[in-house]
Scaffold this motif. Structure first.
Motif, PDB file in Angstrom:
ATOM      1  N   PRO A 104       0.943  -1.088  -0.007  1.00 20.92           N
ATOM      2  CA  PRO A 104      -0.036   0.028  -0.003  1.00 20.92           C
ATOM      3  C   PRO A 104       0.943   1.248   0.024  1.00 20.92           C
ATOM      4  O   PRO A 104       0.566   2.232  -0.592  1.00 20.92           O
ATOM      5  CB  PRO A 104      -0.956  -0.157   1.211  1.00 20.92           C
ATOM      6  CG  PRO A 104      -1.051  -1.625   1.752  1.00 20.92           C
ATOM      7  CD  PRO A 104       0.523  -2.278   0.867  1.00 20.92           C
ATOM      8  N   GLN A 105       1.895   1.345   0.825  1.00 27.90           N
ATOM      9  CA  GLN A 105       2.613   2.464   0.792  1.00 27.90           C
ATOM     10  C   GLN A 105       3.291   2.797  -0.413  1.00 27.90           C
ATOM     11  O   GLN A 105       3.435   3.967  -0.914  1.00 27.90           O
ATOM     12  CB  GLN A 105       3.876   2.263   1.811  1.00 27.90           C
ATOM     13  CG  GLN A 105       3.514   2.066   3.126  1.00 27.90           C
ATOM     14  CD  GLN A 105       3.293   0.559   3.599  1.00 27.90           C
ATOM     15  OE1 GLN A 105       3.047  -0.236   2.759  1.00 27.90           O
ATOM     16  NE2 GLN A 105       3.377   0.277   4.850  1.00 27.90           N
ATOM     17  N   LYS A 106       3.553   1.968  -1.413  1.00 25.78           N
ATOM     18  CA  LYS A 106       4.186   1.999  -2.709  1.00 25.78           C
ATOM     19  C   LYS A 106       3.176   2.593  -3.627  1.00 25.78           C
ATOM     20  O   LYS A 106       3.252   3.376  -4.528  1.00 25.78           O
ATOM     21  CB  LYS A 106       4.786   0.815  -3.375  1.00 25.78           C
ATOM     22  CG  LYS A 106       5.579   0.793  -4.611  1.00 25.78           C
ATOM     23  CD  LYS A 106       6.588   1.632  -4.336  1.00 25.78           C
ATOM     24  CE  LYS A 106       7.779   1.722  -5.654  1.00 25.78           C
ATOM     25  NZ  LYS A 106       9.149   2.169  -5.499  1.00 25.78           N
ATOM     26  N   VAL A 107       1.906   1.967  -3.408  1.00 24.69           N
ATOM     27  CA  VAL A 107       0.875   2.511  -4.288  1.00 24.69           C
ATOM     28  C   VAL A 107       0.603   4.016  -3.987  1.00 24.69           C
ATOM     29  O   VAL A 107       0.251   4.904  -4.822  1.00 24.69           O
ATOM     30  CB  VAL A 107      -0.540   1.599  -3.896  1.00 24.69           C
ATOM     31  CG1 VAL A 107      -1.705   2.086  -4.757  1.00 24.69           C
ATOM     32  CG2 VAL A 107      -0.177   0.229  -4.471  1.00 24.69           C
ATOM     33  N   ILE A 108       0.542   4.326  -2.660  1.00 24.28           N
ATOM     34  CA  ILE A 108       0.098   5.679  -2.426  1.00 24.28           C
ATOM     35  C   ILE A 108       1.343   6.720  -2.871  1.00 24.28           C
ATOM     36  O   ILE A 108       1.070   7.589  -3.428  1.00 24.28           O
ATOM     37  CB  ILE A 108       0.224   5.982  -0.986  1.00 24.28           C
ATOM     38  CG1 ILE A 108      -1.018   5.164  -0.320  1.00 24.28           C
ATOM     39  CG2 ILE A 108       0.115   7.225  -0.411  1.00 24.28           C
ATOM     40  CD1 ILE A 108      -2.213   5.455  -0.875  1.00 24.28           C
ATOM     41  N   ALA A 109       2.472   6.329  -2.857  1.00 22.56           N
ATOM     42  CA  ALA A 109       3.685   7.054  -3.273  1.00 22.56           C
ATOM     43  C   ALA A 109       3.459   7.372  -4.680  1.00 22.56           C
ATOM     44  O   ALA A 109       3.721   8.365  -5.312  1.00 22.56           O
ATOM     45  CB  ALA A 109       5.087   6.460  -2.748  1.00 22.56           C
ATOM     46  N   ASN A 110       3.354   6.116  -5.474  1.00 20.93           N
ATOM     47  CA  ASN A 110       3.244   6.354  -6.905  1.00 20.93           C
ATOM     48  C   ASN A 110       1.993   6.895  -7.367  1.00 20.93           C
ATOM     49  O   ASN A 110       2.012   7.783  -8.293  1.00 20.93           O
ATOM     50  CB  ASN A 110       3.059   4.836  -7.516  1.00 20.93           C
ATOM     51  CG  ASN A 110       4.236   4.180  -7.383  1.00 20.93           C
ATOM     52  OD1 ASN A 110       5.363   4.688  -7.240  1.00 20.93           O
ATOM     53  ND2 ASN A 110       4.368   2.549  -7.480  1.00 20.93           N
ATOM     54  N   ALA A 111       0.983   7.088  -6.768  1.00 19.50           N
ATOM     55  CA  ALA A 111      -0.373   7.912  -6.982  1.00 19.50           C
ATOM     56  C   ALA A 111       0.080   9.284  -7.044  1.00 19.50           C
ATOM     57  O   ALA A 111      -0.461   9.970  -7.645  1.00 19.50           O
ATOM     58  CB  ALA A 111      -1.396   7.430  -6.024  1.00 19.50           C
ATOM     59  N   ALA A 112       0.769   9.633  -5.903  1.00 18.42           N
ATOM     60  CA  ALA A 112       1.052  11.173  -5.620  1.00 18.42           C
ATOM     61  C   ALA A 112       2.125  11.573  -6.555  1.00 18.42           C
ATOM     62  O   ALA A 112       1.710  12.590  -7.285  1.00 18.42           O
ATOM     63  CB  ALA A 112       1.715  11.395  -4.424  1.00 18.42           C
ATOM     64  N   GLN A 113       2.886  10.677  -7.239  1.00 23.60           N
ATOM     65  CA  GLN A 113       3.682  11.205  -8.315  1.00 23.60           C
ATOM     66  C   GLN A 113       3.064  11.145  -9.742  1.00 23.60           C
ATOM     67  O   GLN A 113       3.349  11.825 -10.354  1.00 23.60           O
ATOM     68  CB  GLN A 113       4.983  10.054  -8.422  1.00 23.60           C
ATOM     69  CG  GLN A 113       6.010  10.503  -9.487  1.00 23.60           C
ATOM     70  CD  GLN A 113       7.219   9.569  -9.481  1.00 23.60           C
ATOM     71  OE1 GLN A 113       7.373   8.502  -8.817  1.00 23.60           O
ATOM     72  NE2 GLN A 113       8.458   9.979  -9.735  1.00 23.60           N
ATOM     73  N   LEU A 114       1.999  10.208  -9.792  1.00 19.19           N
ATOM     74  CA  LEU A 114       1.476   9.975 -11.040  1.00 19.19           C
ATOM     75  C   LEU A 114       0.464  11.395 -10.986  1.00 19.19           C
ATOM     76  O   LEU A 114       0.273  12.040 -12.376  1.00 19.19           O
ATOM     77  CB  LEU A 114       0.306   9.129 -11.071  1.00 19.19           C
ATOM     78  CG  LEU A 114      -0.713   8.732 -12.156  1.00 19.19           C
ATOM     79  CD1 LEU A 114       0.126   8.571 -13.549  1.00 19.19           C
ATOM     80  CD2 LEU A 114      -1.578   7.381 -12.111  1.00 19.19           C
ATOM     81  N   LEU A 115      -0.280  11.813 -10.002  1.00 22.76           N
ATOM     82  CA  LEU A 115      -0.957  12.996  -9.966  1.00 22.76           C
ATOM     83  C   LEU A 115      -0.302  14.199 -10.455  1.00 22.76           C
ATOM     84  O   LEU A 115      -0.426  15.198 -11.114  1.00 22.76           O
ATOM     85  CB  LEU A 115      -1.568  13.223  -8.481  1.00 22.76           C
ATOM     86  CG  LEU A 115      -2.677  12.406  -8.169  1.00 22.76           C
ATOM     87  CD1 LEU A 115      -3.114  12.404  -6.719  1.00 22.76           C
ATOM     88  CD2 LEU A 115      -3.819  12.761  -8.967  1.00 22.76           C
ATOM     89  N   SER A 116       1.119  14.323  -9.742  1.00 24.03           N
ATOM     90  CA  SER A 116       2.062  15.347  -9.951  1.00 24.03           C
ATOM     91  C   SER A 116       2.500  15.543 -11.542  1.00 24.03           C
ATOM     92  O   SER A 116       2.367  16.364 -12.309  1.00 24.03           O
ATOM     93  CB  SER A 116       3.134  15.363  -9.320  1.00 24.03           C
ATOM     94  OG  SER A 116       4.201  16.257  -9.639  1.00 24.03           O
ATOM     95  N   ASN A 117       2.774  14.307 -12.227  1.00 25.91           N
ATOM     96  CA  ASN A 117       3.323  14.159 -13.436  1.00 25.91           C
ATOM     97  C   ASN A 117       2.224  14.450 -14.383  1.00 25.91           C
ATOM     98  O   ASN A 117       2.510  15.192 -15.604  1.00 25.91           O
ATOM     99  CB  ASN A 117       3.831  12.681 -13.745  1.00 25.91           C
ATOM    100  CG  ASN A 117       5.010  12.381 -13.011  1.00 25.91           C
ATOM    101  OD1 ASN A 117       5.872  13.391 -12.458  1.00 25.91           O
ATOM    102  ND2 ASN A 117       5.487  11.223 -12.943  1.00 25.91           N
TER     103      ASN A 117
END
Length: 333
Positions: A96-109
């Protein structure tokens, strides 16, 4: 209430300002709206819109810009979201922690602004609890989690407990409830009050009720892309606004409050800076949506950017990302 002509001009003004970032004059607005109106007529309509608090005239320009109230009218009544085939990459179902981090980066990108995700709250389990009498009607509650994390909170009680009573209450909790989630402890205590001495039961119930502050920490706020704001002209021209934005990210307290508000609503929500105390910086707006795990809302995510953001695209990005996160975190059926 605005008539159709005023609505068209208002919509054209907001869209032009979002696209160009420059105050919109009557000549530009005439071309953008496609209406065959004289400059004098357009100026009269703009004057009416300004009197209603929907647009404002910067001191350095004869053109107009939307106000927070104008943006709110635009996103609530004039915005049409075009599904333009946005295809972000899937979020792999991993930790889950990895999914959350990837989601924040995806939103930013995708947005080129700031991506922010409120991670799910961690389940709180009682491992060990102690009570220490500080003074009359003040008790220190010491809660130890299974991973060794220690939380201390001061409890103000209605009666003055002796230290021996506090030891008795702690021993009872540790003997009967260790290993259970605080929510389970609360439920069981509610059913056992009659069998416990009333004064000790009240103390124990008060102690486990503070888990929202101590035993059950708020979810972590994960932020990605803060530096994207450096490229936004709205901030680069005024470093004070940029510093205030970075202070908001640094403190995170206000972000927690904002995202917690978002999690109690369905679908995408838009918060416009200057509209209320929810977003304390007038030049910022937030587009957010809750995400789910197995059908239950557990967190919120969103995009933070200037009020002059393309809201239709941000809505798409946030909506799709919330669905991707929900799918990645939910157990396979």
């Amino acid at each position: 209430m605005l008539d159709d002509r005023a609505k068209l001009l208002m919509k054209a003004l907001v869209e032009r300002y979002i696209a160009d970032g420059q105050p919109v004059g009557s000549r530009t607005l005439s071309k953008a709206s496609g209406l065959d109106l004289s400059p004098a007529t357009i100026r009269n309509v703009m004057s009416d819109l300004e009197d209603m608090g929907l647009i404002a005239s910067p001191h350095t320009s004869a053109g107009r810009v939307p106000t927070a109230r104008g943006y709110r009218l635009f996103v609530d009544t004039m915005l049409t979201v075009q599904r333009d085939g946005l295809q972000p990459p899937e979020l792999v179902a991993e930790q889950p922690q990895k999914v959350i981090a990837n989601a924040a980066q995806l939103l930013s990108n995708l947005s080129q602004f700031v991506g922010v995700v409120l991670a799910p709250r961690r389940a709180s389990v009682l491992h060990h609890i102690e009570f220490l009498r500080l003074s009359e009607r003040r008790v220190l509650v010491i809660i130890v989690s299974p991973d060794g994390d220690v939380q201390n909170r001061v409890l103000f009680t209605e009666v003055d407990y002796t230290q021996s009573q506090l030891v008795e209450a702690a021993n009872y909790l540790n003997a009967h409830y260790a290993g259970l989630a605080f929510e389970q402890v609360r439920d069981r205590l509610a059913g056992e009050v009659e069998r416990l001495r009333a004064e000790i039961a009240t103390l124990m119930q008060a102690a486990v009720s503070i888990d929202a502050q101590a035993g059950q920490p708020a979810g972590e706020v994960v932020i990605s892309g803060e530096r994207n704001l450096l490229a936004v002209s709205d901030f680069s021209s005024d470093m004070r606004n940029l510093r205030r934005a970075f202070d908001l990210f640094e403190q995170k307290t206000q972000l927690l409050r904002l995202l917690d508000v978002s999690s109690r609503a369905e679908g995408v929500r838009i918060f416009i800076g200057g509209e209320s105390s929810v977003v304390p910086i007038e030049e910022l707006s937030v587009v957010s949506a809750p995400y789910e795990v197995d059908g239950q809302v557990v967190g919120t995510l969103g995009v933070i950017g200037p009020t002059r953001m393309p809201y239709d695209r941000m809505i798409q990005i946030v909506d799709i990302t919330s669905k991707l996160v929900s799918n990645a975190l939910s157990r396979p059926r």
